[in-house]
Enzyme design. Structure first.
Site, PDB file in Angstrom:
ATOM      1  N   TRP A 103       0.717  -1.160   0.077  1.00 23.21           N
ATOM      2  CA  TRP A 103      -0.021  -0.037   0.054  1.00 23.21           C
ATOM      3  C   TRP A 103       0.891   1.216  -0.068  1.00 23.21           C
ATOM      4  O   TRP A 103       0.643   2.304  -0.662  1.00 23.21           O
ATOM      5  CB  TRP A 103      -1.073  -0.006   1.066  1.00 23.21           C
ATOM      6  CG  TRP A 103      -2.136  -1.038   0.758  1.00 23.21           C
ATOM      7  CD1 TRP A 103      -2.198  -2.130   1.030  1.00 23.21           C
ATOM      8  CD2 TRP A 103      -3.080  -0.714  -0.047  1.00 23.21           C
ATOM      9  NE1 TRP A 103      -3.562  -2.762   0.564  1.00 23.21           N
ATOM     10  CE2 TRP A 103      -3.772  -1.969  -0.345  1.00 23.21           C
ATOM     11  CE3 TRP A 103      -3.432   0.025  -1.138  1.00 23.21           C
ATOM     12  CZ2 TRP A 103      -4.861  -2.062  -1.107  1.00 23.21           C
ATOM     13  CZ3 TRP A 103      -4.481   0.160  -1.917  1.00 23.21           C
ATOM     14  CH2 TRP A 103      -5.274  -1.010  -2.027  1.00 23.21           C
ATOM     15  N   ASP A 173      -1.839   7.094   6.059  1.00 24.48           N
ATOM     16  CA  ASP A 173      -2.881   6.212   5.542  1.00 24.48           C
ATOM     17  C   ASP A 173      -3.249   5.152   6.783  1.00 24.48           C
ATOM     18  O   ASP A 173      -2.583   3.927   6.624  1.00 24.48           O
ATOM     19  CB  ASP A 173      -2.250   5.278   4.205  1.00 24.48           C
ATOM     20  CG  ASP A 173      -3.471   4.362   3.854  1.00 24.48           C
ATOM     21  OD1 ASP A 173      -4.665   4.428   4.575  1.00 24.48           O
ATOM     22  OD2 ASP A 173      -3.476   3.626   2.808  1.00 24.48           O
ATOM     23  N   LYS A 197     -13.014  -0.873   6.531  1.00 25.40           N
ATOM     24  CA  LYS A 197     -12.451  -1.764   7.564  1.00 25.40           C
ATOM     25  C   LYS A 197     -12.887  -1.601   9.149  1.00 25.40           C
ATOM     26  O   LYS A 197     -13.787  -2.317   9.544  1.00 25.40           O
ATOM     27  CB  LYS A 197     -10.807  -1.764   7.579  1.00 25.40           C
ATOM     28  CG  LYS A 197     -10.190  -2.344   6.222  1.00 25.40           C
ATOM     29  CD  LYS A 197      -9.809  -1.459   5.178  1.00 25.40           C
ATOM     30  CE  LYS A 197      -8.814  -1.898   4.115  1.00 25.40           C
ATOM     31  NZ  LYS A 197      -9.009  -2.973   3.446  1.00 25.40           N
TER      32      LYS A 197
END
Lengths: 361, 361
Positions: A103, A173, A197
């Site tokens: 990511w 993030d 999430k």
């Protein structure tokens, strides 16, 4: 009545059953108003109250200082990867990025399309199994900001500490770790998180940004990608994703009912200990991450013989343990144990793992 | 059991009750799988089937030719206002835009940030009460595309015809008219529509784009805003808004059950006739739009004395007729009568309008 199974999906992920039940009950008739929350004008008194309450509850949970704005946006973290340089990096500017896995690499790749990216540290030297210590970071003076990924959802690597980067704004993030425990928001210039999430359904991204950083977007930044425009319009420059915002609000209320993030920290700590212990104490399972850098939310593990993977997964499904297959880029298994995944679910998983190992004996 | 009222909201708008009921029934346990559709990986077999079925049903409804791609995106029509020039207009290029009201003006304003906009025709000369006839359009040879807004949600102005623009791709913001009747998609380079009127909940935007137009995005286009990237990844470059996509799929099925768009055309034709007749035959109510250019979906009307507005709205609410207040920029009333708003709802509104007029004597 519930036929609900244990869901270890990395995202879109399990939601608290109580939240889904409330959403279900009022889906056709919100608070006796005769229509669904999905059918209301976002500018109505009713929805405005839903939206403002959600923001306030998030502020309470994270103790967000008053000089930070909270934005409810769209496009997921991947759209943020472009929005961040477009808002904070001048045309000929640069930024520091920390590479800890898939990511952060995606964030780097997109930012590099808009300016110079200095990879100030990379976990590559550790095969992405350990986070590079801050002493080894090569931060640059010219950086408009420092970006990092506190939790790598795929690799299962997590920072147990907040980097010290001086006066340069720190941008994180937090998609797969936000709300898993208390956080000192004041250390950050900006935090962002895809909702799917720990916040709610997919299609919503939450941004927490220090007010003084707003208003410097590039001329070439699309209006919808300018944080200052979103902030000025209370995240309603156009129609926001109202159902996602509403559901996030229900989750924030649920988190408060659990005792807030201190309580979630205690619960999540035990959950991850239970699972890592089961892995570490077995001959069959292994997790390669440096123990100090292990994720609390995403626990990848491998079987000693990957020819057993299919059998393991089939047995898991039979027992109602869903979505344990690892990311296609990594293989093996992954159990995501977000806030809505209970200790009971983790216990059931650990029991099955022991049973399976015994069978293979 | 239903306490559902009549909802004339312009968007997020009324959804079919049968669709909400199905979503409610399976909200905690989709098709006996033990989890919500919101809790599934977008890459799972289950959700892939939801997504593909939705696309196929939309293709069936609109008879979409095979050389068009269907994309399920985020950010609403307002984000499209930037994406369109970023994808289809070169850095030094230009495009033709038709100005028919507030939404086309917003599209023009955003496009002008990315290149030259030629306003080829404007309804301004008609005080935005009539659509300029095609004979008066000043299309330019240099235009990369022609953009127009077939239905102005706020003004209540609608094209009853498709412009002829030769080989230049025609691009249409169909947010508030898509699926209200059959459409010849082959006349367009691209169609886009925010979902929150006739497609589903907010937070989803549907794009139907001719394949040969893809792949020419500017270097400065954020990856998430590049239609070619979305098309290549089946709208799953990152996590899509799965619940909105699912709900749109339920609505497409519901439209098929109603008899498809030919049936919706018949139903919607009678609905709008009922309402415009009630307005035209009264002394109290009026609609200023040129009769041939009146919207089927958004019907603004004024009371002869605007001091009666509050009384009218209060009485409407008492009778369960919700969200009739006109847009703040226009004033008066507006009844949005999208696909999910029934003839029964329109009849109830018309009956109340007559009753109210009589009371005022």
């Amino acid at each position: 009545m519930s036929n609900r199974l244990f869901n270890f999906c990395a995202g879109p992920a399990a939601l608290p059953e109580a939240v889904l039940q409330q959403a279900q009950t009022e889906l056709l008739d919100w608070q006796g108003k005769g229509l669904s929350v999905m059918e209301m004008s976002h500018r109505s008194e009713e929805f405005t109250s839903v939206a403002e309450t959600a923001e306030q509850d998030l502020r309470d949970l994270l103790n967000i200082p008053s000089n930070y704005r909270v934005l409810f946006l769209q496009g997921g973290a991947s759209q943020q990867f472009a929005q961040i340089p477009l808002n904070f990096m001048p045309e000929d500017g640069s930024a520091d990025y920390i590479d800890t896995g898939i990511w952060s690499a995606k964030a780097i790749e997109e930012a590099a399309r808009f300016g110079h990216v200095n990879v100030a540290a990379s976990a590559k030297a550790h095969d992405y199994f350990a986070i590079p210590g801050q002493n080894d970071w090569q931060l640059s003076d010219a950086a408009s900001y420092v970006h990092y990924t506190p939790n790598e959802t795929i690799g299962g690597l997590e920072f147990g500490w907040i980097p010290e980067v001086g006066d340069t704004p720190l941008i994180a993030d937090m998609s797969s770790t936000i709300l898993s425990r208390p956080l000192d928001v004041s250390k950050f210039g900006m935090i962002y998180a895809g909702a799917q999430k720990n916040i709610g359904p997919s299609g919503l991204v939450v941004v927490i940004v220090r007010e003084d950083l707003l208003g410097a977007a590039r001329a070439s930044c699309p209006t919808m990608l300018d944080y200052a425009v979103a902030a000025k319009n209370g995240s309603m420059y156009n129609t926001p994703p109202t159902f996602g915002w509403y559901l996030a609000g229900l989750i924030f209320k649920w988190l408060k009912e659990q005792g807030g993030l201190e309580a979630m920290e205690r619960i999540n700590k035990v959950k991850q200990q239970t699972l890592y212990r089961a892995i570490d104490n077995s001959e069959l399972y292994s997790n390669p991450i440096n123990p100090a850098d292990r994720s609390w939310m995403n626990v990848p593990f491998r079987l000693a013989d990957d020819r057993l993977d299919k059998l393991f997964l089939a047995g898991a499904e039979e027992r109602g343990l869903l979505n344990l297959k690892g990311h296609r880029s990594v293989g093996g298994m992954r159990a995501s144990i977000y806030n809505a995944v209970t200790q009971q679910a983790v216990d059931a998983l650990v029991a099955y793992m022991a049973e399976f190992e015994k069978q293979q004996g």
